[in-house]
Design an enzyme around this catalytic site. Sequence first.
Site, PDB file in Angstrom:
ATOM      1  N   GLU A  82      25.589 -36.947 -14.140  1.00 25.55           N
ATOM      2  CA  GLU A  82      26.821 -36.218 -13.862  1.00 25.55           C
ATOM      3  C   GLU A  82      27.402 -35.630 -15.135  1.00 25.55           C
ATOM      4  OE1 GLU A  82      28.645 -38.721 -10.103  1.00 25.55           O
ATOM      5  OE2 GLU A  82      29.493 -39.095 -12.074  1.00 25.55           O
ATOM      6  N   CYS A  83      27.741 -34.379 -15.119  1.00 31.15           N
ATOM      7  CA  CYS A  83      28.486 -33.675 -16.160  1.00 31.15           C
ATOM      8  C   CYS A  83      27.925 -33.942 -17.558  1.00 31.15           C
ATOM      9  CB  CYS A  83      29.969 -33.997 -16.058  1.00 31.15           C
ATOM     10  SG  CYS A  83      31.012 -32.751 -16.842  1.00 31.15           S
TER      11      CYS A  83
END
Length: 179
Positions: A73-74
């Site tokens: 994620e991210c």
Amino acid sequence: FSFYYPTSLKVLNRLGAELVSFSPLRDNSLPAVDGLFIGGGFPEMFAAQLAANQALRQEIREKAAAGMPIYAECGGYMYLMDSLQDFAGAVHAMAGVFPGRAVMTKKLQMVGYVEAVLTQDALLGHQGTRLHGHEFHFSVEQDMAGKERPFSFTKLRNNVTYGAGQQYENVLGSYLHLH
């Protein structure tokens, strides 16, 4: 990579996952695990240190090629790209699982809640699976022209839809923070 929703970690535990922590800054190898969840954070603040840990970056690349399930994620997604360009313009090698470069900008690129729909079968479900979360990032992806995206994101505040993320083997990553 320290941004995780506690509720999401509780769901993983409830589903039988044993969570094992490691540090891409300090550890030269992965612990004995069956998969990786690399959360959000601020890799641009530690880009030189992350790049210097060549052994771990190579091991993650090899595990990805061998089919290990990896979800990022991210900040974790940025780490899995070929490189990261920091705020000063310096380019740092990252894990190289996904093509492209995360380039830091002075302007916030996205903040807000999104609905994500898988456009193909992936680690988190079958094509058409709907997920919810948010995006918050100051980086953009470079060298991604023509890349097929595993997600279609819809911004909930204005209904704008766009392709997002990358998939390789059993690895899935995007700017989405699942909730």
